[in-house]
Design a protein around this motif. Structure first.
Motif, short mmCIF file in Angstrom:
data_model
loop_
_atom_site.label_atom_id
_atom_site.label_comp_id
_atom_site.label_asym_id
_atom_site.label_seq_id
_atom_site.Cartn_x
_atom_site.Cartn_y
_atom_site.Cartn_z
N MET A 1 0.83 -1.20 0.00
CA MET A 1 0.00 0.00 0.00
C MET A 1 0.87 1.25 0.00
SD MET A 1 -2.28 1.58 3.08
CE MET A 1 -0.74 1.83 3.97
N VAL A 2 1.88 1.28 0.88
CA VAL A 2 2.76 2.44 0.97
C VAL A 2 3.49 2.67 -0.36
CG1 VAL A 2 4.79 3.41 2.10
CG2 VAL A 2 3.06 2.24 3.46
N LEU A 3 4.02 1.60 -0.94
CA LEU A 3 4.78 1.72 -2.18
C LEU A 3 3.89 2.15 -3.35
CD1 LEU A 3 7.10 -1.42 -1.92
CD2 LEU A 3 7.70 0.96 -1.48
N LEU A 4 2.74 1.48 -3.51
CA LEU A 4 1.87 1.76 -4.65
C LEU A 4 1.23 3.14 -4.55
CD1 LEU A 4 0.11 -1.72 -5.07
CD2 LEU A 4 1.94 -0.74 -6.47
N VAL A 5 0.77 3.51 -3.36
CA VAL A 5 0.16 4.84 -3.19
C VAL A 5 1.22 5.92 -3.36
CG1 VAL A 5 -1.04 6.37 -1.58
CG2 VAL A 5 -1.70 3.97 -1.74
N SER A 6 2.44 5.66 -2.90
CA SER A 6 3.52 6.63 -3.08
C SER A 6 3.80 6.86 -4.56
CB SER A 6 4.80 6.15 -2.37
OG SER A 6 4.60 6.06 -0.99
N ILE A 7 3.79 5.78 -5.33
CA ILE A 7 3.98 5.90 -6.78
C ILE A 7 2.85 6.71 -7.40
CG2 ILE A 7 4.02 4.60 -8.96
CD1 ILE A 7 5.43 2.34 -7.43
N ALA A 8 1.61 6.42 -6.96
CA ALA A 8 0.45 7.15 -7.49
C ALA A 8 0.54 8.64 -7.16
CB ALA A 8 -0.84 6.56 -6.90
N VAL A 9 0.99 8.97 -5.96
CA VAL A 9 1.12 10.37 -5.54
C VAL A 9 2.22 11.07 -6.32
CG1 VAL A 9 1.80 11.86 -3.61
CG2 VAL A 9 0.14 10.03 -3.24
N MET A 10 3.33 10.36 -6.56
CA MET A 10 4.44 10.96 -7.30
C MET A 10 4.09 11.23 -8.75
SD MET A 10 7.93 9.16 -5.87
CE MET A 10 7.35 7.47 -6.04
N MET A 11 3.12 10.49 -9.28
CA MET A 11 2.78 10.62 -10.70
C MET A 11 1.92 11.84 -11.01
SD MET A 11 1.96 6.62 -11.57
CE MET A 11 1.19 7.01 -13.14
N THR A 12 1.31 12.44 -10.00
CA THR A 12 0.36 13.52 -10.29
C THR A 12 0.50 14.68 -9.31
OG1 THR A 12 -2.01 14.01 -10.56
CG2 THR A 12 -1.41 12.50 -8.81
N TYR A 13 0.06 15.86 -9.77
CA TYR A 13 -0.06 17.05 -8.93
C TYR A 13 -1.53 17.48 -8.88
CZ TYR A 13 4.92 18.09 -8.34
OH TYR A 13 6.24 18.06 -7.97
N ASP A 14 -2.43 16.51 -9.07
CA ASP A 14 -3.86 16.83 -9.02
C ASP A 14 -4.27 17.05 -7.57
OD1 ASP A 14 -6.81 16.39 -8.88
OD2 ASP A 14 -6.55 16.14 -11.04
N THR A 15 -4.66 18.26 -7.24
CA THR A 15 -4.96 18.63 -5.86
C THR A 15 -6.10 17.80 -5.30
OG1 THR A 15 -4.37 20.88 -6.51
CG2 THR A 15 -5.35 20.60 -4.33
N ARG A 16 -7.10 17.51 -6.11
CA ARG A 16 -8.25 16.73 -5.66
C ARG A 16 -7.83 15.33 -5.23
NH1 ARG A 16 -11.12 17.73 -11.30
NH2 ARG A 16 -9.01 17.06 -11.81
N PHE A 17 -6.96 14.72 -6.03
CA PHE A 17 -6.48 13.37 -5.71
C PHE A 17 -5.63 13.39 -4.43
CE2 PHE A 17 -3.15 10.10 -6.13
CZ PHE A 17 -3.94 8.96 -6.22
N LEU A 18 -4.74 14.38 -4.31
CA LEU A 18 -3.87 14.47 -3.15
C LEU A 18 -4.67 14.69 -1.87
CD1 LEU A 18 -0.98 16.66 -4.63
CD2 LEU A 18 -1.03 14.17 -4.33
N ILE A 19 -5.68 15.55 -1.92
CA ILE A 19 -6.52 15.79 -0.75
C ILE A 19 -7.26 14.51 -0.36
CG2 ILE A 19 -8.57 17.02 0.08
CD1 ILE A 19 -7.64 19.46 -1.49
N GLY A 20 -7.71 13.77 -1.37
CA GLY A 20 -8.40 12.51 -1.10
C GLY A 20 -7.50 11.52 -0.37
N ILE A 21 -6.24 11.42 -0.81
CA ILE A 21 -5.29 10.51 -0.16
C ILE A 21 -4.99 10.97 1.26
CG2 ILE A 21 -2.95 9.57 -0.24
CD1 ILE A 21 -4.74 8.40 -2.35
N VAL A 22 -4.86 12.29 1.45
CA VAL A 22 -4.61 12.82 2.80
C VAL A 22 -5.76 12.47 3.74
CG1 VAL A 22 -4.39 14.93 4.16
CG2 VAL A 22 -3.11 14.70 2.04
N ILE A 23 -6.99 12.63 3.26
CA ILE A 23 -8.17 12.31 4.08
C ILE A 23 -8.19 10.82 4.44
CG2 ILE A 23 -10.69 12.18 4.09
CD1 ILE A 23 -10.71 14.73 2.37
N LEU A 24 -7.90 9.96 3.46
CA LEU A 24 -7.86 8.53 3.72
C LEU A 24 -6.76 8.18 4.73
CD1 LEU A 24 -8.41 7.03 0.14
CD2 LEU A 24 -10.00 7.00 2.06
#
Length: 275
Positions: free
Chosen positions: A25-48
């Motif tokens: 989870m840590v590795l895959l989500v970290s890769i997903a976060v590094m791939m984008t600067y979409d604020t909506r996606f990042l806020i969603g991950i922070v909330i989760l």
């Protein structure tokens, strides 16, 4: 007494998840976060991440010192970004909503603030997940899980020792710090920051020697017990993958799929609200 940062045994849904699942989870989500600067996606991950913090029953007092260091680092990072690239946001988003001019090439715009905010969100999206992994994963169970999926038990055991060693380093640091303070080397909050930083260097050498002594003791103990002579070993703690583990892995893969989809939706890595 200050609390050590490391694994804390509790009965929570997050603790019940297999260590390998949490690592993926840590590795895959970290890769997903590094791939984008979409604020909506990042806020969603922070909330989760914050929801998982609550489920894991991690107390703020247990990560307070680390949180302060992270906050200081992110503050310095934001300042450095602005000093070296004061117009980076304007270049990225292709517009400029100027707030005020500071000096020379330095002007503060909404685009620059938004860009720096996204960088900070990236840290907040990944670091909590790493903390959750460290504080909810039993090192012995995690090593057994790694060995179960094909990782050499020698490597798995080394990982387990590393996770167990984190609290020991913190405890040694506190003990050495208190000893140095008793000798007149002040590293407490009463001393000035510059003096505290200087006095901290007096702790590093004893800490290194203490760590080397402990490594020597562990190495001798492992050799006396014949560690590494056989191709396989049995584990005191092992936990097979269950439905909740596969669900977490699926959610992590889904995060990457969403990140890739946002790349095509935004025609790049950046979500642009200024269009």
């Amino acid at each position: 007494m200050a609390k050590s940062f490391g694994y804390v045994a509790r009965q929570t849904p997050i603790h019940a998840i297999n260590g390998v699942s949490k690592l993926l989870m840590v590795l895959l989500v970290s890769i997903a976060v590094m791939m984008t600067y979409d604020t909506r996606f990042l806020i969603g991950i922070v909330i989760l991440s914050l929801v998982m913090f609550q489920l894991a029953k991690i107390k703020f007092s247990e990560i307070k010192v680390l949180f302060i260091f992270i906050a200081i680092f992110m503050g310095i990072n934001a300042i450095v970004i602005f000093l070296f690239s004061p117009n980076q946001g304007t270049v990225i988003y292709g517009s400029e909503h100027l707030l005020f001019h500071i000096l020379g090439p330095y002007s503060l715009s909404l685009e620059e603030i938004f860009y720096i905010l996204n960088v900070i969100l990236k840290y907040f999206a990944v670091l909590p997940l790493a903390l959750i992994f460290i504080m909810t994963t039993d090192p012995s169970e995690f090593a057994a899980s790694l060995n179960r999926i094909g990782v050499s038990y020698k490597i798995a055991y080394a990982v387990a020792l590393t996770l167990r060693y984190i609290p020991d380093i913190q405890r040694d640091f506190r003990n050495i710090s208190q000893t140095q303070q008793a000798r007149g080397i002040d590293t407490s909050k009463k001393a000035k920051l510059s003096r505290r930083i200087k006095n901290m260097t007096a702790i590093l050498m004893p800490l290194v020697f203490t760590s080397l002594d402990r490594i020597d003791v562990i190495t001798n103990a492992m050799e006396l017990r014949g560690f590494g002579k056989n191709k396989k070993r049995t584990w005191y703690k092992t936990r097979p993958l269950q439905k909740r583990d596969f669900f977490m892995i699926f959610c992590s893969i889904f995060a990457i799929i969403v990140s890739i989809g946002l790349y095509f939706l935004n025609h790049g890595r950046f979500f642009n609200p200024f269009k």
